[in-house]
Design an enzyme around this catalytic site. Structure first.
Site, PDB file in Angstrom:
ATOM      1  NE  ARG A 130      -3.921   0.468   1.918  1.00 41.98           N
ATOM      2  CZ  ARG A 130      -5.158   0.565   2.414  1.00 41.98           C
ATOM      3  NH1 ARG A 130      -5.408   1.365   3.433  1.00 41.98           N
ATOM      4  NH2 ARG A 130      -6.146  -0.130   1.897  1.00 41.98           N
ATOM      5  CG  HIS A 189      -8.417   0.030  -2.811  1.00 44.34           C
ATOM      6  ND1 HIS A 189      -7.643  -1.062  -2.442  1.00 44.34           N
ATOM      7  CD2 HIS A 189      -9.099   0.386  -1.680  1.00 44.34           C
ATOM      8  CE1 HIS A 189      -7.846  -1.331  -1.168  1.00 44.34           C
ATOM      9  NE2 HIS A 189      -8.717  -0.480  -0.681  1.00 44.34           N
ATOM     10  CD  GLN A 205     -13.074  -1.764  -0.853  1.00 44.61           C
ATOM     11  OE1 GLN A 205     -12.311  -1.646   0.091  1.00 44.61           O
ATOM     12  NE2 GLN A 205     -14.304  -2.229  -0.704  1.00 44.61           N
ATOM     13  CG  ASP A 244     -13.451   6.217  -0.878  1.00 50.74           C
ATOM     14  OD1 ASP A 244     -13.411   6.103   0.367  1.00 50.74           O
ATOM     15  OD2 ASP A 244     -12.422   6.177  -1.592  1.00 50.74           O
ATOM     16  CB  CYS A 293     -14.175   1.191   0.026  1.00 47.96           C
ATOM     17  SG  CYS A 293     -13.673   2.915   0.128  1.00 47.96           S
ATOM     18  NE  ARG A 319     -10.840  -5.247   0.522  1.00 47.76           N
ATOM     19  CZ  ARG A 319      -9.997  -4.284   0.942  1.00 47.76           C
ATOM     20  NH1 ARG A 319     -10.474  -3.256   1.620  1.00 47.76           N
ATOM     21  NH2 ARG A 319      -8.711  -4.323   0.634  1.00 47.76           N
TER      22      ARG A 319
HETATM   23  N1  NVA Z   1      -9.846   6.626  -1.316  1.00 47.46           N
HETATM   24  C1  NVA Z   1      -9.473   6.225   0.023  1.00 47.46           C
HETATM   25  C2  NVA Z   1      -9.712   4.762   0.208  1.00 47.46           C
HETATM   26  C3  NVA Z   1      -9.411   4.231   1.579  1.00 47.46           C
HETATM   27  C4  NVA Z   1      -9.623   2.773   1.682  1.00 47.46           C
HETATM   28  C5  NVA Z   1      -8.020   6.566   0.268  1.00 47.46           C
HETATM   29  O1  NVA Z   1      -7.193   6.354  -0.628  1.00 47.46           O
HETATM   30  O2  NVA Z   1      -7.693   7.064   1.346  1.00 47.46           O
HETATM   31  N1   CP Z   2     -11.299  -0.163   2.445  1.00 51.70           N
HETATM   32  C1   CP Z   2     -10.026  -0.233   2.890  1.00 51.70           C
HETATM   33  O1   CP Z   2      -9.094  -0.475   2.122  1.00 51.70           O
HETATM   34  O2   CP Z   2      -9.898  -0.052   4.218  1.00 51.70           O
HETATM   35  P1   CP Z   2      -8.536   0.098   5.033  1.00 51.70           P
HETATM   36  O3   CP Z   2      -7.938   1.413   4.656  1.00 51.70           O
HETATM   37  O4   CP Z   2      -8.936   0.016   6.464  1.00 51.70           O
HETATM   38  O5   CP Z   2      -7.618  -1.036   4.625  1.00 51.70           O
END
Ligand code: NVA
Ligand code: CP
Length: 306
Positions: free
Chosen positions: A102, A129, A132, A223, A263, A291
């Protein structure tokens, strides 16, 4: 062994529709207890951003596959002190069987993939993502029995989740509408890629009109309005995205049987109201559970277990 063995998942369109189908079918079997594996494999997690769902669901999924997990916290790993990715990638390749990352730049996970032979999984970047979206597709299919011709409206920021939903949805024959404010549309290259993958023009609609976008929709999705790394823009984005909030009056415009997805993590009262989030049309908690099933299936496929 399937065509997925030893592949990377850097973006959802790295998989073709048949491969996504393989993962979704296996995820369903795993969820129902109809399949299980006993693999002595090691997953590495290299997360430069916070995570609850992705980190825990990947970990539990690997334990349930019979394997082990190493949390490579970047602040305690040399890559966090500036060791080049190409060096870190080649070394981790010697120890691990699979690595989920990540991070911010898509180029960084691409570099990990270029310098290692083990499967590299995008556990979220600024661009995509994909994990997800596998769980989202599983959840939608559980509700409607199919993905083909299902209309989903994503409301809010045209971010990483929106990009992957657009590609993943179109690949599986869905109609994807993105309703967002001007200047916050999904990545232009992603939109062009989705349009090229679409079999009919109505599969990809990008609009500023939230109400029109939810008419006849079967899935509403949202989101956060400011993603990780954009926190300083949070306050200024609130009035910009207010018309795209999923609330009961917007949900009433959609199909009667419409479901609502997010999400997570969510900001109640911003992109979604408490009422809708906890309401009877919400499938948000099934989505979060999925997930684990979807990623377990994905890892089983990439590791050549299925
Ligand atoms: N769009 C959000 C998703 C978190 C799971 C982010 O990147 O922070
Ligand atoms: N939806 C998602 O990826 O959640 P986290 O940021 O908690 O992993």
């Amino acid at each position: 062994m399937s065509s997925l063995t030893n592949r990377d998942l850097l973006g959802i369109a790295d998989l073709n529709p048949e491969e996504i189908r393989t993962v979704l079918d296996l995820a369903k079997d795993l969820k129902n207890g109809e399949k299980q594996f006993n693999a002595n494999k090691t997953l590495g997690l290299l997360f430069y951003k916070a995570s609850t769902r992705t980190r825990v669901s990947f970990s539990v999924a690997m334990y349930q596959l019979g394997g082990n997990v190493i949390d490579l916290n970047p602040s305690r790993t040399q890559v966090g002190r500036g060791e080049p990715i190409q060096d870190t990638a080649r070394v981790l390749d010697c120890y691990l069987d699979i690595l989920a990352i990540r991070t911010f730049a898509q180029e960084d996970i691409q570099k990990f993939a270029d310098y290692s032979d083990i499967p590299i999984i995008n556990a979220l970047t600024d661009l995509e993502h994909p994990c997800q979206i596998l769980a989202d597709l599983q959840t939608i299919e559980e509700s409607f029995g199919t993905l083909e011709d299902i209309t989903m409206t994503y409301l809010g920021d045209g971010n990483n989740v929106a990009n992957s939903l657009l590609l993943g949805g179109v690949l599986m024959g869905m109609n994807i509408r993105i309703a967002t404010a001007q200047g916050y549309e999904p990545n232009i290259d992603v939109v062009k890629q989705a349009q090229a993958l679409a079999k009919k023009p109505e599969q990809v609609i990008i609009t500023n009109d939230a109400k029109q976008a939810v008419e006849n929709a079967q899935v509403l999705y949202t989101d956060v309005w400011a993603s990780m790394g954009q926190e300083e823009e949070t306050a200024q984005r609130v009035p910009i995205f207010q018309p795209y909030q999923i609330n009961q009056s917007l949900l009433d415009i959609a199909e009667d049987e419409a479901i609502v997805l997010h999400c997570l993590p969510a900001y109640r009262g911003k992109e979604i109201t408490e009422e809708v989030m906890e309401g009877k049309q919400s499938r948000i908690w099934d989505e979060a559970e999925n997930r684990m099933h979807a990623q377990k299936a994905l890892m089983a496929c990439l590791l050549g277990l299925c």
